[in-house]
Write a protein that holds these residues in place. Structure first.
Motif, PDB file in Angstrom:
ATOM      1  N   ALA A  71       0.886  -1.522   0.323  1.00  0.00           N
ATOM      2  CA  ALA A  71      -0.207  -0.041   0.399  1.00  0.00           C
ATOM      3  C   ALA A  71       0.962   1.099  -0.409  1.00  0.00           C
ATOM      4  O   ALA A  71       0.819   2.011   1.332  1.00  0.00           O
ATOM      5  CB  ALA A  71      -0.985  -0.167   0.919  1.00  0.00           C
ATOM      6  N   THR A  72       1.605   1.501  -0.896  1.00  0.00           N
ATOM      7  CA  THR A  72       2.480   2.468  -1.630  1.00  0.00           C
ATOM      8  C   THR A  72       2.683   3.441  -2.275  1.00  0.00           C
ATOM      9  O   THR A  72       1.839   2.733  -2.687  1.00  0.00           O
ATOM     10  CB  THR A  72       4.296   2.240  -0.892  1.00  0.00           C
ATOM     11  N   ARG A 189      -4.040   8.160  14.410  1.00  0.00           N
ATOM     12  CA  ARG A 189      -3.218   7.115  13.953  1.00  0.00           C
ATOM     13  C   ARG A 189      -3.194   6.350  12.777  1.00  0.00           C
ATOM     14  O   ARG A 189      -4.006   5.869  13.042  1.00  0.00           O
ATOM     15  CB  ARG A 189      -3.103   5.550  15.678  1.00  0.00           C
ATOM     16  N   GLY A 190      -2.283   6.182  11.972  1.00  0.00           N
ATOM     17  CA  GLY A 190      -1.659   5.865  11.241  1.00  0.00           C
ATOM     18  C   GLY A 190      -1.165   4.621  10.859  1.00  0.00           C
ATOM     19  O   GLY A 190      -0.793   4.114  11.585  1.00  0.00           O
ATOM     20  N   ASP A 191      -1.892   3.635  10.295  1.00  0.00           N
ATOM     21  CA  ASP A 191      -0.374   1.809  10.230  1.00  0.00           C
ATOM     22  C   ASP A 191      -0.407   1.482   8.705  1.00  0.00           C
ATOM     23  O   ASP A 191      -0.132   0.979   8.503  1.00  0.00           O
ATOM     24  CB  ASP A 191      -2.070   1.471  10.832  1.00  0.00           C
ATOM     25  N   SER A 200      -2.225  -2.985  17.202  1.00  0.00           N
ATOM     26  CA  SER A 200      -1.092  -2.463  18.633  1.00  0.00           C
ATOM     27  C   SER A 200      -1.210  -0.556  18.572  1.00  0.00           C
ATOM     28  O   SER A 200      -0.876  -0.672  19.383  1.00  0.00           O
ATOM     29  CB  SER A 200       0.264  -3.100  17.968  1.00  0.00           C
ATOM     30  N   ASN A 201      -1.766  -0.189  17.534  1.00  0.00           N
ATOM     31  CA  ASN A 201      -1.597   1.184  18.092  1.00  0.00           C
ATOM     32  C   ASN A 201      -3.005   1.137  18.521  1.00  0.00           C
ATOM     33  O   ASN A 201      -3.244   2.235  19.839  1.00  0.00           O
ATOM     34  CB  ASN A 201      -2.409   1.646  16.485  1.00  0.00           C
ATOM     35  N   VAL A 202      -3.690   0.444  18.938  1.00  0.00           N
ATOM     36  CA  VAL A 202      -5.482   0.472  19.110  1.00  0.00           C
ATOM     37  C   VAL A 202      -5.268   0.445  20.730  1.00  0.00           C
ATOM     38  O   VAL A 202      -5.332   0.845  21.720  1.00  0.00           O
ATOM     39  CB  VAL A 202      -6.370  -0.918  18.925  1.00  0.00           C
ATOM     40  N   SER A 203      -4.102  -1.105  21.199  1.00  0.00           N
ATOM     41  CA  SER A 203      -4.344  -1.705  22.323  1.00  0.00           C
ATOM     42  C   SER A 203      -3.107  -0.438  22.832  1.00  0.00           C
ATOM     43  O   SER A 203      -3.236  -0.241  24.144  1.00  0.00           O
ATOM     44  CB  SER A 203      -2.591  -2.636  22.318  1.00  0.00           C
ATOM     45  N   ASP A 204      -1.615  -0.051  22.397  1.00  0.00           N
ATOM     46  CA  ASP A 204      -0.890   1.339  23.061  1.00  0.00           C
ATOM     47  C   ASP A 204      -2.092   2.581  23.326  1.00  0.00           C
ATOM     48  O   ASP A 204      -1.600   2.887  24.363  1.00  0.00           O
ATOM     49  CB  ASP A 204      -0.004   2.320  21.973  1.00  0.00           C
ATOM     50  N   TYR A 221     -11.080  -1.940   8.094  1.00  0.00           N
ATOM     51  CA  TYR A 221     -10.836  -2.484   8.260  1.00  0.00           C
ATOM     52  C   TYR A 221      -9.828  -2.348   9.809  1.00  0.00           C
ATOM     53  O   TYR A 221      -9.686  -2.915  10.896  1.00  0.00           O
ATOM     54  CB  TYR A 221      -8.804  -3.522   7.625  1.00  0.00           C
ATOM     55  N   ASN A 222      -9.751  -1.673  10.194  1.00  0.00           N
ATOM     56  CA  ASN A 222      -9.641  -0.291  11.389  1.00  0.00           C
ATOM     57  C   ASN A 222     -10.863  -0.840  12.371  1.00  0.00           C
ATOM     58  O   ASN A 222     -10.372  -1.418  13.994  1.00  0.00           O
ATOM     59  CB  ASN A 222      -9.814   0.639  11.199  1.00  0.00           C
TER      60      ASN A 222
END
Length: 319
Positions: A71-72, A189-191, A200-204, A221-222
């Motif tokens: 995804a770039t 937050r981007g992933d 992990s963004n959510v967990s953090d 998917y978020n």
């Protein structure tokens, strides 16, 4: 991950082709039109079904759906360059990062009929955009949050591609919709469409900022990753969740009441209408091209009240 396995299954069925696959010599006998996604995600299953339906109505064309290896910008541009070199007459693409793709898109627009979907690139020479009003979709997400949190709250957002127009506009619309309320969007937050990072963004955040009372998944998917992180952390049902799109996990959460609601788009319609619009354009018929270059496909809110009806509707479309 299940989304990887399901994509592999679709590829095996011929509905999705890997980015390394080029148009076959046989396909060269018919004008080829390709739907190019912004990355690999189950979200695009519905678009693949739309391509399939359009193919049944356009036997004189070869229709495909392909996704970049990553995804770039670089991967997506390389895929489109390869497709044009192989003879693609039309491309409709969800731009990974339109601000950094202007030169490439303008080059492609001189070589093929270039349209956009999902994430627009209005500053380029693309012919038209077929997709959602992402600002309106963001405002609808704000409506879900306001109904779920009448006394206010602090939201954290999560998204795949921070630079994509669809992400920026959804965030903008969400903020606009919250204006004058006691609800704020603290940060996003981007992933980069990395599922492990998305979770992990959510967990953090759950550990670092216990004051957050609302989590918003701006990409399809978020929200499932938010759901998984909350469930593992024992917080499911304690924090308001606002979603986008109709992933089965998201819809299940809406049905059980752990997700306040989700804003659903219509990628099936984007692909179906987009393919037919491009085919007409290639024949010299430009009557379907909107004067402003924007073919906006309506988004809507799915809540516990209408989730069953929405699921039934989507099953009917997939048949």
């Amino acid at each position: 991950m299940t989304f990887t396995r399901s994509l592999a299954a679709f590829a095996a069925a011929g509905m999705l082709l890997g980015s390394s696959a080029l148009i076959s010599a046989h396909a060269q006998s018919k004008p080829t039109i390709v739907f190019v996604t912004n990355g690999a995600s189950d979200f695009w299953k519905a678009a693949a079904a739309g391509v399939k339906k359009a193919q049944a109505e356009l036997p004189d064309y070869k229709l495909e759906l392909q996704y970049p290896d990553q995804a770039t910008v670089a991967s997506q541009n390389q895929l489109m360059d390869n497709l044009v070199s192989a003879g693609a007459k039309g491309i409709i693409v969800s731009a990974v990062d339109p601000k950094n793709s202007t030169a490439e898109f303008d080059k492609l627009a001189g070589e093929t009929a270039l349209f956009t979907t999902d994430s627009d690139a209005p500053q380029t020479k693309r012919i038209a955009y077929v997709g959602s009003s992402n600002i309106l979709a963001g405002e609808q997400a704000a409506d879900i949050a306001k109904k779920a949190m009448p006394k206010g709250g602090k939201c954290m957002g999560f998204v795949g591609l921070l630079g994509a127009d669809n992400a920026r506009e959804r965030i903008q619309g969400f903020k606009q919709g919250l204006a004058g309320t006691g609800i704020t969007l603290v940060d996003v937050r981007g992933d980069d469409m990395d599922m492990t990072r998305a979770k992990s963004n959510v967990s953090d955040i759950l550990v670092a900022n216990p004051a957050i009372t609302c989590l918003v998944g701006f990409y399809s998917y978020n929200t499932p990753q938010i759901y998984a992180a909350l469930k593992e952390g024992g917080e499911l049902g304690k924090i308001t969740v606002v979603g986008f799109d109709g992933d089965p996990v998201t819809l299940g959460g809406v049905k059980e009441g752990t997700i306040a609601g989700t804003v659903v788009q219509q990628p099936f319609v984007w692909a179906y209408e987009g393919m037919k619009m491009i085919a007409s354009y290639l024949k010299g018929d430009k009557s379907a091209i909107p004067a402003n270059g924007l073919d906006i496909i309506q988004t809507k809110i799915v809540s516990a009240d209408n989730v069953d009806a929405y699921v039934a509707e989507q099953k009917a479309l997939a048949q």
